[in-house]
Each structure stands twice: as structure tokens, then as C-alpha cells.
Design an enzyme around this catalytic site. Sequence first.
Site, short mmCIF file in Angstrom:
data_model
loop_
_atom_site.label_atom_id
_atom_site.label_comp_id
_atom_site.label_asym_id
_atom_site.label_seq_id
_atom_site.Cartn_x
_atom_site.Cartn_y
_atom_site.Cartn_z
N HIS A 115 33.40 39.85 30.58
CA HIS A 115 33.84 40.36 31.88
C HIS A 115 35.24 40.95 31.77
O HIS A 115 35.98 40.65 30.84
CB HIS A 115 33.86 39.24 32.93
CG HIS A 115 32.52 38.94 33.52
ND1 HIS A 115 31.65 38.06 32.94
CD2 HIS A 115 31.89 39.42 34.63
CE1 HIS A 115 30.54 37.99 33.66
NE2 HIS A 115 30.67 38.81 34.70
N LYS A 119 38.97 38.38 35.74
CA LYS A 119 38.08 37.28 36.14
C LYS A 119 38.76 35.93 35.91
O LYS A 119 39.35 35.71 34.86
CB LYS A 119 36.75 37.37 35.37
CG LYS A 119 35.74 36.34 35.85
CD LYS A 119 34.32 36.68 35.43
CE LYS A 119 33.35 35.62 35.87
NZ LYS A 119 33.27 35.49 37.34
P1 NAD Z 1 38.77 39.78 44.02
O1 NAD Z 1 39.90 38.89 43.65
O2 NAD Z 1 38.89 41.24 43.78
O3 NAD Z 1 38.42 39.57 45.59
C1 NAD Z 1 38.47 38.37 46.28
C2 NAD Z 1 39.08 38.68 47.65
O4 NAD Z 1 38.99 37.52 48.48
C3 NAD Z 1 40.56 39.06 47.57
O5 NAD Z 1 40.76 40.32 48.22
C4 NAD Z 1 41.26 37.94 48.33
O6 NAD Z 1 42.39 38.40 49.05
C5 NAD Z 1 40.14 37.52 49.27
N1 NAD Z 1 40.38 36.20 49.87
C6 NAD Z 1 40.78 35.06 49.24
N2 NAD Z 1 40.96 34.09 50.15
C7 NAD Z 1 40.69 34.62 51.37
C8 NAD Z 1 40.72 34.12 52.71
N3 NAD Z 1 41.09 32.86 52.97
N4 NAD Z 1 40.36 34.95 53.72
C9 NAD Z 1 40.00 36.22 53.48
N5 NAD Z 1 39.99 36.76 52.24
C10 NAD Z 1 40.31 35.97 51.20
O7 NAD Z 1 37.49 39.20 43.27
P2 NAD Z 1 36.06 39.89 43.04
O8 NAD Z 1 36.00 40.50 41.68
O9 NAD Z 1 35.69 40.72 44.24
O10 NAD Z 1 35.14 38.58 42.97
C11 NAD Z 1 35.09 37.66 44.04
C12 NAD Z 1 34.12 36.52 43.68
O11 NAD Z 1 32.79 37.03 43.58
C13 NAD Z 1 34.41 35.86 42.31
O12 NAD Z 1 34.13 34.47 42.43
C14 NAD Z 1 33.42 36.54 41.38
O13 NAD Z 1 33.09 35.78 40.26
C15 NAD Z 1 32.24 36.67 42.32
N6 NAD Z 1 31.22 37.68 41.95
C16 NAD Z 1 29.93 37.32 42.16
C17 NAD Z 1 28.91 38.22 41.93
C18 NAD Z 1 27.50 37.82 42.25
O14 NAD Z 1 26.58 38.65 42.11
N7 NAD Z 1 27.28 36.59 42.72
C19 NAD Z 1 29.21 39.51 41.45
C20 NAD Z 1 30.56 39.84 41.25
C21 NAD Z 1 31.58 38.92 41.53
#
Ligand code: NAD
Length: 272
Positions: free
Chosen positions: A160, A164
Site C-alpha cells: 500500500h 497507510k
Molecule cells: P484518510 O486519512 O485520507 O481519511 C480519513 C479522514 O477521516 C480524514 O480526512 C480525517 O480528517 C477524517 N476523520 C478522522 N476523524 C474524524 C472525525 N472525528 N470526524 C470526521 N472526520 C474524521 O484515509 P483514507 O485513505 O481515506 O482511509 C480511511 C480508512 O479507510 C482507513 O482505515 C483505510 O484503511 C480504509 N480503507 C478501506 C477500504 C475498504 O474497501 N474497506 C478501502 C480504502 C481504505
Amino acid sequence: MSNSDMKLVVVGAAGRMGQALIRVIHETEGVKLHAAVGREGSAFVGKDAGELAGVGPLGVPVTTDPLQAFLDAEGVLDFTTPATSVAFAGLAAQARIVHVIGTTGCSAADEEKFQAAARHARVVKSGNMSLGVNLLGVLTAQAAKALPASAWDIEIVEMHHKHKVDAPSGTALLLGEAAAKGRGVDLASQSVRVRDGHTGPRPAGTIGFATLRGGSVVGDHSVILAGEGELVTLSHSARDRSIFARGAVTAALWARDKKPGFYSMLDVLGLS
Ligand code: NAD
């Protein structure tokens, strides 16, 4: 846009997945962006969610007030952090709406809270929302069942992007669970998450994980089944985050008329 469109809230709206979700909602029939929630103190708060995601103004400013955002909403798409998803699960349960959780790195205690919330909300949770990876999980379980553990070693390799924060990825764990299910064993007792130094020979029947991080890789996963003189590799490469966002929107629409409960993408895709 029609009145019957499902009203969806994107939480973590400024994140990598949040932005992909806003774009996919904008281009998908049958859903509309009802509200967008950002983190307290984020520079994105108050800005138009559509403009941030590059699809033009949608008249939906990013807010920090989830209670207000969940009012009249039908579903929440949540790819944030474990603590944040647990907090939103409580609110989604109170509002009795759909909660699609893509967040990874959650603890066993977090999972219990999601299960509790699912008594009132329709929760769909998966470490990977793409059709391809869920199909790969089914194929992994089949392969693990067909190839005897005494002669075939299973290793799961993932790579990744460098931002991450959790390892192994939620998808690697999903594939590990699928392999363990195929073998009829418990993953926790069989998994080898790291190797370092003089480890001794590989114990038969274990399921190994290897984690690579770097650059902008969206998500690459391989399940390697290694036997004497032959190797089977099942792999998936995600080229674009929109596959996860499309899966999340599909999950929300699927769960719209379901009873409260805890569901996976296998249920949504009819692969369970
Ligand atoms: P990222 O850090 O770009 O985004 C996360 C966002 O959540 C940030 O903008 C942060 O400010 C926000 N956030 C945190 N706490 C918050 C709160 N209390 N209120 C509102 N917003 C809040 O991360 P990302 O790459 O978008 O990934 C996010 C999650 O999704 C990770 O855990 C990643 O592993 C997961 N993910 C899952 C899949 C899937 O298919 N299940 C695919 C991609 C990523």
C-alpha cells in the site's frame, strides 16, 4: 435527481476515500449527497463538498456536526479511523439508519461495539468493498480447502501507499480469514504476522503475512500457495479508489430495505 434517491452522509469527507465517495455518489443514480462531515479544526470545514472533490458545487458544506448531518439521512458512508467509526456507529444506531464501515485497523473491542450498534442500525462492514477482492476471498477459501495444509504453505503479501497507518491491511486479514475458513482453522492461532532474525523453519499449517509500504500504491494483494515444486498465486490489484467507493454505495443501496443487523460485502454481492 429524484425524491426517492437515498440520502447519504459522507463522514471523513476530506479524506482520500471521502473524496472518492463524494465523486461516486455524484455520478450514481438513486443516491444523493445529504451531508458531508469533516474533522474539527480541518481547513475543509465550511467549504462545498462537491468543489473539494472536484465535481463542482453541490450546495453541501462540510460540517463538524454529525447529529445535524444524520438528521433525515438514510445512510452513512464511513472510511475514517476506528475511534471515529465507533462513535458514528452509536449515532447511526440512534438514528436507525444504514452504516457502511470501510475503516480498517479496528480492535476486537471496536468490533463488539459495531455488533451492538447493529441491533438498531443496518451495518455493512468490510476491510475491502471491491467486487474483485471479495471474489478473491471466495477463491482463496476454495484453494485453501483443496490443498492440504501439511504440504502447502499459505503466504499473504500486500503493498500500500506510504500514508497507510495500519498493518497488515484489512484486506490481507480478510484474505487470511478466508484461507483459515477454507482450512477449518482459527486465524488467530495460525497467523505469523512478522518474521525477523533466526526464526527457525516455517511451522506447517501457519498462514504468513508480509507487508510492503511505499509511494502511491492503492492496494495490491497476493495469496501465495506454495507446494513442493509448484506455486499457485491468486492476486488482485486496485488501480483506483473508486472501486471501494462504488462498493460502499452499492452496499448502502442494498441495505436500505434490510432489517437491522451486521452484514458483510459477501452478503451484498451474494457471495456468502
Ligand atoms: P484518510 O486519512 O485520507 O481519511 C480519513 C479522514 O477521516 C480524514 O480526512 C480525517 O480528517 C477524517 N476523520 C478522522 N476523524 C474524524 C472525525 N472525528 N470526524 C470526521 N472526520 C474524521 O484515509 P483514507 O485513505 O481515506 O482511509 C480511511 C480508512 O479507510 C482507513 O482505515 C483505510 O484503511 C480504509 N480503507 C478501506 C477500504 C475498504 O474497501 N474497506 C478501502 C480504502 C481504505
